[in-house]
Write an enzyme that holds these catalytic residues in place. Sequence first.
Site, PDB file in Angstrom:
ATOM      1  N   LYS A  22     111.822  75.418  58.757  1.00 56.97           N
ATOM      2  CA  LYS A  22     112.296  76.139  59.129  1.00 56.97           C
ATOM      3  C   LYS A  22     114.272  75.657  59.489  1.00 56.97           C
ATOM      4  O   LYS A  22     114.774  75.813  59.035  1.00 56.97           O
ATOM      5  CB  LYS A  22     112.264  76.539  60.539  1.00 56.97           C
ATOM      6  N   ASN A  23     113.734  74.640  60.248  1.00 58.97           N
ATOM      7  CA  ASN A  23     114.957  73.738  60.435  1.00 58.97           C
ATOM      8  C   ASN A  23     115.617  73.129  59.294  1.00 58.97           C
ATOM      9  O   ASN A  23     116.364  72.531  59.123  1.00 58.97           O
ATOM     10  CB  ASN A  23     114.607  72.523  61.239  1.00 58.97           C
ATOM     11  N   CYS A 126     115.547  79.156  72.698  1.00 54.14           N
ATOM     12  CA  CYS A 126     114.573  78.734  73.114  1.00 54.14           C
ATOM     13  C   CYS A 126     115.330  78.105  74.649  1.00 54.14           C
ATOM     14  O   CYS A 126     116.755  77.356  74.517  1.00 54.14           O
ATOM     15  CB  CYS A 126     114.134  77.602  72.712  1.00 54.14           C
ATOM     16  N   ARG A 131     121.788  71.660  75.996  1.00 59.26           N
ATOM     17  CA  ARG A 131     121.700  71.193  74.806  1.00 59.26           C
ATOM     18  C   ARG A 131     123.528  72.155  75.072  1.00 59.26           C
ATOM     19  O   ARG A 131     123.771  72.927  73.917  1.00 59.26           O
ATOM     20  CB  ARG A 131     121.329  72.503  73.439  1.00 59.26           C
ATOM     21  N   LEU A 135     129.272  68.193  71.914  1.00 58.51           N
ATOM     22  CA  LEU A 135     129.486  67.511  70.677  1.00 58.51           C
ATOM     23  C   LEU A 135     130.203  67.814  69.118  1.00 58.51           C
ATOM     24  O   LEU A 135     130.682  67.313  68.558  1.00 58.51           O
ATOM     25  CB  LEU A 135     128.328  66.962  69.924  1.00 58.51           C
ATOM     26  N   LYS A 172     126.091  60.870  71.576  1.00 61.72           N
ATOM     27  CA  LYS A 172     124.852  61.115  71.797  1.00 61.72           C
ATOM     28  C   LYS A 172     124.095  61.169  70.071  1.00 61.72           C
ATOM     29  O   LYS A 172     124.784  62.077  69.333  1.00 61.72           O
ATOM     30  CB  LYS A 172     124.139  61.510  72.273  1.00 61.72           C
ATOM     31  N   SER A 174     122.980  63.879  67.276  1.00 61.64           N
ATOM     32  CA  SER A 174     122.716  65.228  67.311  1.00 61.64           C
ATOM     33  C   SER A 174     122.042  65.599  66.221  1.00 61.64           C
ATOM     34  O   SER A 174     123.024  66.150  65.447  1.00 61.64           O
ATOM     35  CB  SER A 174     124.128  65.698  68.537  1.00 61.64           C
ATOM     36  N   VAL A 175     121.447  66.297  65.887  1.00 63.02           N
ATOM     37  CA  VAL A 175     121.210  66.367  64.361  1.00 63.02           C
ATOM     38  C   VAL A 175     121.272  67.875  64.074  1.00 63.02           C
ATOM     39  O   VAL A 175     122.513  68.244  63.170  1.00 63.02           O
ATOM     40  CB  VAL A 175     119.498  67.957  64.619  1.00 63.02           C
ATOM     41  N   ASP A 317     109.592  68.099  68.637  1.00 58.62           N
ATOM     42  CA  ASP A 317     109.272  68.870  68.323  1.00 58.62           C
ATOM     43  C   ASP A 317     107.678  69.451  68.396  1.00 58.62           C
ATOM     44  O   ASP A 317     106.863  69.894  67.993  1.00 58.62           O
ATOM     45  CB  ASP A 317     109.930  70.352  66.861  1.00 58.62           C
ATOM     46  N   ARG A 409     108.646  82.118  64.973  1.00 59.83           N
ATOM     47  CA  ARG A 409     110.631  82.379  64.909  1.00 59.83           C
ATOM     48  C   ARG A 409     109.542  80.820  63.510  1.00 59.83           C
ATOM     49  O   ARG A 409     110.763  80.457  62.912  1.00 59.83           O
ATOM     50  CB  ARG A 409     110.605  81.443  65.742  1.00 59.83           C
TER      51      ARG A 409
END
Length: 430
Positions: A22-23, A126, A131, A135, A172, A174-175, A317, A409
């Site tokens: 999914k990601n 979520c 979050r 950025l 920092k 961050s994906v 996760d 999800r």
Amino acid sequence: MDRIRIVGGNELNGTIPISGAKNAALPLMIASLLTDDTLTLENVPHLADVEQLIRILGNHGVDYSVNGRREKQNEGYSRTINFSARNIVDTTAPYELVSKMRASFWVVGPLLARMGEAKVSLPGGCAIGTRPVDLFLDGLQALGADIDVESGYVLAKTRNGRLVGNRFMFPKVSVGATHVMLMAASLAKGETVLENAAREPEIVNLAECLNAMGAKISGAGTSTITIDGVDSLSGARHRVIPDRIETGTYAMAVAMTGGNVLLEGARADLLSGALETIGQSGAAITEEATGIRVYRNGNGIQPVDVSTAPFPGFPTDLQAQFMGLMTMANGKSKITETIFENRFMHVQELARLGAHITLSGQTAMVEGVARLKGAPVMATDLRASVSLVIAGLAAEGETTVNRVYHLDRGFERLEEKLSNCGAVIERLSS
């Protein structure tokens, strides 16, 4: 509202096919906004988040079609989908759509890069932490965008019709912000260098797709990524990587219950650090030609301390699932969450099953118990919900997990995959 009923106590034995990630699928789908040609994505999982993003992309004018090819690995459920953004009809992503899924905010990057403007609602998703999007916005401003935030919307515009390459260091890791900057910089004028970039496999998967579309990206998978902007991108055909979070989740389910399961299609290189940690708990993990085999005999679960970290560290996760595993360890373990400040909501629900967990700030001390007992529990977010499933598989008696829309999800056909391996698990509809 659907709920899942589990009767615990059965070992897991058999084969579990691992779905597309999914990601990885979500940013790849969003990348379709960068070109007026067709982007074809293989191995797209059938998940609620994917369907929601299809609706969001459709709001911008993206057409899609499923070509009907059935892929044996996922018994026909994994899909190949064609996305066509030939005509962008709207550069606004409204609150009623974006509020349901945080990743949908990422459309701000490709819309800005291709159309020169974007109006995107601040995100939802979520409730596992604030979050913030700072950025994302700082990165786009570094590429020459003018950014305003008004009435809950981010208003972004280029100054001369095009973004301009620049050097940007993420304060920092961050994906999400790395995804957005990769897409935006691909169509910027000149060179962009991203420092302290995320190194996750999903970043590499996106960069490979963008390169197949004609982008010039190097260094993905390292902390420094260089993008030489191009004037336009073409279509491509690209495959979504197997889901490393699903892989780790089912590996921990086997470690929890005992048994012997082949995780078909899984790739160990996508989560080697996490697999090593799971192995320390007493499970045997081996690579095979068709996937990863996880085995645990009758020996007890060993306590392991873990701290979440960006890739290649232990994924946030998988933190909730690992806590579920540690509830029955032979001793005490310490779990520290370093990524999100509110990701221990599953603790109280695990306690309903008999778990002994003490919280102190961002650290949970888990004292393993000899047995858990089934009870009604409530899913609070995507990963927390599956930690309750893992605990329920080993608990005595019946566990009912409510609010399972969180599971839908991120986990494709979870009940089917587990029941095929001997679990007593079923979905109940109200």
